[in-house]
Design an enzyme around this catalytic site. Structure first.
Site, PDB file in Angstrom:
ATOM      1  N   LYS A   1       1.879 -10.591  15.054  1.00 64.66           N
ATOM      2  CA  LYS A   1       0.582 -10.362  14.411  1.00 64.66           C
ATOM      3  C   LYS A   1      -0.496 -11.228  15.051  1.00 64.66           C
ATOM      4  O   LYS A   1      -0.373 -12.451  15.139  1.00 64.66           O
ATOM      5  CB  LYS A   1       0.713 -10.663  12.923  1.00 64.66           C
TER       6      LYS A   1
ATOM      7  N   GLU B   1       5.230  -4.821   5.293  1.00 60.19           N
ATOM      8  CA  GLU B   1       5.146  -6.161   5.868  1.00 60.19           C
ATOM      9  C   GLU B   1       6.004  -7.148   5.084  1.00 60.19           C
ATOM     10  O   GLU B   1       6.000  -7.152   3.852  1.00 60.19           O
ATOM     11  CB  GLU B   1       3.687  -6.622   5.862  1.00 60.19           C
TER      12      GLU B   1
ATOM     13  N   CYS C   1      -0.794  -5.334   9.164  1.00 58.72           N
ATOM     14  CA  CYS C   1      -1.680  -5.615   8.037  1.00 58.72           C
ATOM     15  C   CYS C   1      -3.102  -6.003   8.429  1.00 58.72           C
ATOM     16  O   CYS C   1      -3.901  -5.133   8.736  1.00 58.72           O
ATOM     17  CB  CYS C   1      -1.044  -6.670   7.128  1.00 58.72           C
TER      18      CYS C   1
END
Length: 294
Positions: free
Chosen positions: A116, A43, A153
């Site tokens: 995300k 990331e 993540c």
């Protein structure tokens, strides 16, 4: 069997973005020479993990998509005929930014992107200051080697995200990651947190009958604000097969590359024996659309 070779690139980052990019490019070249067909990076791989503080100057790190990074990695993907999963700080418009994974296909073109969805806001992880939550949903990205369910993540803690990708036809779950502990935490506490992080993702693999690919960063990055001792990134990038079995795993401080072979037809075999998707009670899951039951 339909087998593909997947390359992992785990490294530390510094404030020298050019050096970070140089080492990433060298790693991609190395993985391609080892036969990797899909390469996954960590990331926000171009820079330090800047979310340890709230600093408006850090917005200067963002870039448009398409932009310089997609051009650079697109050329490498074309040169080596590999699919590359990148993780970028996207500048969508003035004052509007996302934490975005971009998938580059083997011909160098952008196959798709994922913004995300789950954005943390915890000590040392002040991501809500920087990132607008994703608005394009949980849709796998079609590439020349298959449909990639790319998440990022903090998404990895949510079974709903993995299941949504699976129900939309993902053949792999992929998590570019930047996660670690506080160096002042005792070793046993950091170990428990890291094991929980890996276990929950292995659970997504089992529950959905899909391989999982997770690439984390390593090293200690100081807190530029001085309010904490920084983040000690866990490393331990790993891959599972469709039953959650570990296929490869980095050590905490290990830097370099791994290549693992994934049987893309294992999911069919596993799902026939464990038909979790068949037995889902879709008539009884209204609670999932509420914040809490009461």
């Amino acid at each position: 069997m339909k087998e593909i070779k997947i390359g992992f690139l785990q490294q530390h980052n510094t404030s020298d973005t050019k050096d970070n990019l140089l080492r990433l490019c060298e790693g991609i070249s190395d993985l391609a020479k080892r036969g990797a067909q899909l390469i996954v990076m960590q990331e926000l791989h171009n820079s330090l993990y800047f979310c340890q503080e709230e600093n408006v100057d850090n917005f200067d790190l963002a870039e448009p998509i398409p932009g310089p990074s997609t051009s650079l990695f697109g050329e490498l993907a074309r040169q080596f005929s590999v699919v590359i999963v990148t993780s970028l700080f996207e500048k969508r418009a003035p004052g509007l930014y996302h934490n975005t994974a971009v998938v580059i296909d083997s011909d160098g073109t952008i196959a798709g992107k994922y913004r995300k969805m789950h954005i943390p806001d915890d000590p040392a992880y002040y991501e809500k200051f920087y990132f607008t939550p994703g608005d394009i949903g949980f849709h796998p990205i079609q590439t020349s080697i298959g449909r990639l369910g790319v998440l990022v993540c903090w998404d990895q803690w949510y079974p709903e995200a993995a299941r949504a990708m699976a129900l939309n036809g993902a053949e792999l779950l992929i998590y570019p990651t930047a996660i670690g502990g506080v160096p002042t935490d005792p070793d046993w506490e950091q170990a428990q947190q890291r094991q929980a992080w890996q276990l929950v993702q292995r659970g997504h693999s089992v529950a959905n009958g899909l391989p999982v690919i997770t690439v984390n960063r390593t090293g200690v990055e100081p807190d530029p604000s001085g309010h904490s001792t920084g983040i000690d990134f866990w490393g331990h990038s790993f891959a599972t097969g469709a039953q959650g079995e570990l296929l490869t795993e980095f050590e905490k401080a290990e830097e370099g590359v791994h290549v693992v072979e994934i049987d893309m037809e294992q999911s069919e075999y596993v799902r026939r024996g464990w038909p979790f998707l068949r037995d889902r009670r879709i008539d009884a899951y209204d609670i999932l659309l509420k914040r809490y039951g009461k």
